[in-house]
Design an enzyme around this catalytic site. Structure first.
Site, PDB file in Angstrom:
ATOM      1  N   ASN A  77      18.345  37.272   9.862  1.00  0.00           N
ATOM      2  CA  ASN A  77      18.031  37.510  11.271  1.00  0.00           C
ATOM      3  C   ASN A  77      16.631  37.030  11.631  1.00  0.00           C
ATOM      4  O   ASN A  77      16.391  36.599  12.764  1.00  0.00           O
ATOM      5  CB  ASN A  77      18.198  38.996  11.600  1.00  0.00           C
ATOM      6  CG  ASN A  77      19.650  39.427  11.581  1.00  0.00           C
ATOM      7  OD1 ASN A  77      20.558  38.594  11.697  1.00  0.00           O
ATOM      8  ND2 ASN A  77      19.901  40.717  11.422  1.00  0.00           N
ATOM      9  N   ARG A  79      25.790  32.373  17.490  1.00  0.00           N
ATOM     10  CA  ARG A  79      25.124  33.252  18.437  1.00  0.00           C
ATOM     11  C   ARG A  79      23.610  33.072  18.420  1.00  0.00           C
ATOM     12  O   ARG A  79      22.948  33.163  19.447  1.00  0.00           O
ATOM     13  CB  ARG A  79      25.481  34.715  18.143  1.00  0.00           C
ATOM     14  CG  ARG A  79      24.887  35.655  19.184  1.00  0.00           C
ATOM     15  CD  ARG A  79      25.414  37.067  19.094  1.00  0.00           C
ATOM     16  NE  ARG A  79      24.850  37.879  20.159  1.00  0.00           N
ATOM     17  CZ  ARG A  79      25.281  37.897  21.402  1.00  0.00           C
ATOM     18  NH1 ARG A  79      26.303  37.132  21.752  1.00  0.00           N
ATOM     19  NH2 ARG A  79      24.703  38.646  22.314  1.00  0.00           N
ATOM     20  N   ASP A 125      29.739  37.144  15.408  1.00  0.00           N
ATOM     21  CA  ASP A 125      30.688  38.159  14.964  1.00  0.00           C
ATOM     22  C   ASP A 125      31.492  38.724  16.123  1.00  0.00           C
ATOM     23  O   ASP A 125      30.972  38.946  17.215  1.00  0.00           O
ATOM     24  CB  ASP A 125      29.945  39.325  14.291  1.00  0.00           C
ATOM     25  CG  ASP A 125      29.480  38.965  12.896  1.00  0.00           C
ATOM     26  OD1 ASP A 125      30.192  38.209  12.219  1.00  0.00           O
ATOM     27  OD2 ASP A 125      28.415  39.441  12.491  1.00  0.00           O
ATOM     28  N   ASP A 164      23.485  47.064  11.047  1.00  0.00           N
ATOM     29  CA  ASP A 164      24.065  46.141  10.073  1.00  0.00           C
ATOM     30  C   ASP A 164      24.359  46.804   8.733  1.00  0.00           C
ATOM     31  O   ASP A 164      25.080  46.229   7.906  1.00  0.00           O
ATOM     32  CB  ASP A 164      23.132  44.953   9.850  1.00  0.00           C
ATOM     33  CG  ASP A 164      23.176  43.948  10.995  1.00  0.00           C
ATOM     34  OD1 ASP A 164      24.109  44.041  11.809  1.00  0.00           O
ATOM     35  OD2 ASP A 164      22.288  43.095  11.066  1.00  0.00           O
ATOM     36  N   MET A 199      26.363  51.029  18.745  1.00  0.00           N
ATOM     37  CA  MET A 199      26.059  49.795  19.471  1.00  0.00           C
ATOM     38  C   MET A 199      27.258  48.875  19.679  1.00  0.00           C
ATOM     39  O   MET A 199      27.339  48.184  20.688  1.00  0.00           O
ATOM     40  CB  MET A 199      24.946  49.034  18.744  1.00  0.00           C
ATOM     41  CG  MET A 199      23.625  49.791  18.707  1.00  0.00           C
ATOM     42  SD  MET A 199      22.295  48.790  18.010  1.00  0.00           S
ATOM     43  CE  MET A 199      20.971  50.002  17.933  1.00  0.00           C
TER      44      MET A 199
END
EC number: 2.5.1.7
Length: 435
Positions: free
Chosen positions: A23, A97, A121, A319, A341
């Site tokens: 990330n 993304r 995802d 995650d 989330m």
């Protein structure tokens, strides 16, 4: 489509070094567009999402040179803005993304940006409003072509502004910060994301000549500058991999040492796994997990069932909820996993139930796991990886199960974990990649 053939029931042993953070890499790679100077980045993981972004940057005109196993240089002195209008760009950008974060740098340096609806995802609705509202506050004009699903932004005269983000979006904050570093005047971002990867981005930008204060808090102040210079940057170890290896060690009764974990940047991750009953020993900057035959889930002070929920940093990262959930299946005790989330991230639990786990899926966001305390081992089955994190959770389940498991669609796992089969096989696992 590739698959993993996994022989379960083996105990692993040895040392493993986490890859560079996925990330963080996606943010840092986009930031190379902010300057014409050369930037060196170390600890870049060799994973599908990162490689796709590097390929996209190269197609845009960024000069990419690999100078080591995990090190690259990038120079963005000849960017081809016409490429943004091609179908090739729109197709490649829509498949990733993380590509949305090229918009901030493009607006800051070139005053224009275009992006098709990004992929990633399939874990539920992931809206883009925070990104674009922030750009609009800086003075950008936004247009969405519904027919082609293309975002067009004109940001030729960005000016600093005060903004209170509607959510502490990590990618949204990163995008707005990169747009604001060369906007005229002062920008204040309140309710900003403050996770370590965002801190890393801000520190890198400051080394390049940006003027960002408040790093590590949810209130960032940015003084716009005319231009930025090159720098060198090293990615943090991936905290999601670290958490995955902790869960793997517990589930497989393995003795594993995670090297160079940057423990001080992990927040409440170690304590959350300790509440699951897992023993962790800090040895300098390494995390040692001894082999445990049993581990017992903690309760709240009043004796009620423990709830592990995701939250924005410094809360527990979403995650790792998939890893917590699978780890709980062989613990002693009960835990409620609350994924706030994303509404589709718990749908892989049906595969764990097929393997023999005792899980009640309360609704799309909550699952209650009743630990088996190893009295009934999971059994190997054939299953499909729905996303990166669920895929690794299923891999952990397969490694702990009796018999053989087949995991299909492992391209999802490859998006986030480099050489995961080879690295675990080096510890004693038996994972065969089937093309």
């Amino acid at each position: 489509m590739a698959s993993f053939r996994v022989k379960g029931g083996l105990k692993l042993k040895g040392e493993i070094t986490p890859q560079g953070a996925k990330n963080e890499a996606l943010q840092i790679l986009c930031a190379v567009l902010l300057t014409a100077d050369k930037i060196t980045i170390n600890k870049i993981p060799n994973i599908r999402d990162v490689n796709k972004l590097i390929e996209l940057l190269s197609d845009m005109g960024v000069k990419v040179e690999k100078i080591g196993p995990e090190s690259y240089t990038f120079q963005s002195d000849e960017i081809d803005l016409k490429y943004l209008d091609t179908e090739d760009f729109l197709k490649k950008a829509s498949a990733l993304r993380g590509s949305v974060m090229i918009l901030g740098p493009l607006l800051a340096r070139f005053g224009t940006g275009k992006l098709s609806k990004p992929g990633g995802d399939k874990i539920g609705r992931r809206r883009m409003d925070t990104h674009f509202t922030g750009f609009q506050k800086l003075g950008a004009n936004f247009h969405y072509d519904k027919q082609r699903e293309i975002y067009n932004i004109d940001g030729k005269n960005l000016k600093g502004a005060y903004m209170l983000l509607d959510e502490a979006s990590v990618t949204g904050t990163a995008n707005i910060v990169m747009a604001a570093v060369m906007a005229e005047g002062k920008t204040t971002i309140y309710n900003a994301a403050c996770e370590p990867y965002l801190q890393q981005l801000c520190d890198m930008l400051n080394r390049m000549g940006a003027k960002i204060s408040g790093i590590g808090s949810n209130l960032l102040n940015i003084e716009g500058v005319k231009s930025l210079t090159g720098t060198e940057h090293t990615l943090l170890p991936d905290m999601i991999e670290i958490g995955s290896f902790i869960g793997l060690a517990a589930m497989t009764q393995s003795e594993i040492t995670i090297k160079n974990a940057q423990i001080h940047r992990l927040g409440i991750i170690p304590d959350t796994f300790r509440r699951m009953g897992i023993t962790l020993e800090f040895r300098g900057d390494d995390i040692h997990i001894p082999a445990q035959q049993h581990y017992e889930i903690d309760t709240f002070i009043d004796g009620s069932i423990l709830t592990v929920a995701d939250a924005i940093w410094p809360g527990f990262t979403p995650d790792l909820l998939s890893i917590i959930l699978v780890t709980a299946t062989q613990a002693k005790g009960t835990v409620l996993v609350h994924q706030k989330m994303f509404e589709s991230r718990l749908f892989f639990v049906d595969k764990l139930i097929d393997m023999g786990a005792q899980i009640i899926l309360c609704d799309p966001h909550r699952a209650t796991v009743i630990g088996l305390d190893r009295k009934y081992p999971l059994r190997g089955i054939r299953m499909t990886s729905p996303d990166i994190r669920a895929g690794v959770a299923l891999l952990i389940a397969a490694l702990s199960a009796e018999g053989i498991s087949i995991i299909d669609n492992i391209e999802q796992i490859d998006r986030g974990y480099q050489y995961i089969d080879q690295r675990l096989n080096a510890l004693g696992a038996d994972i065969v990649r089937i093309d």
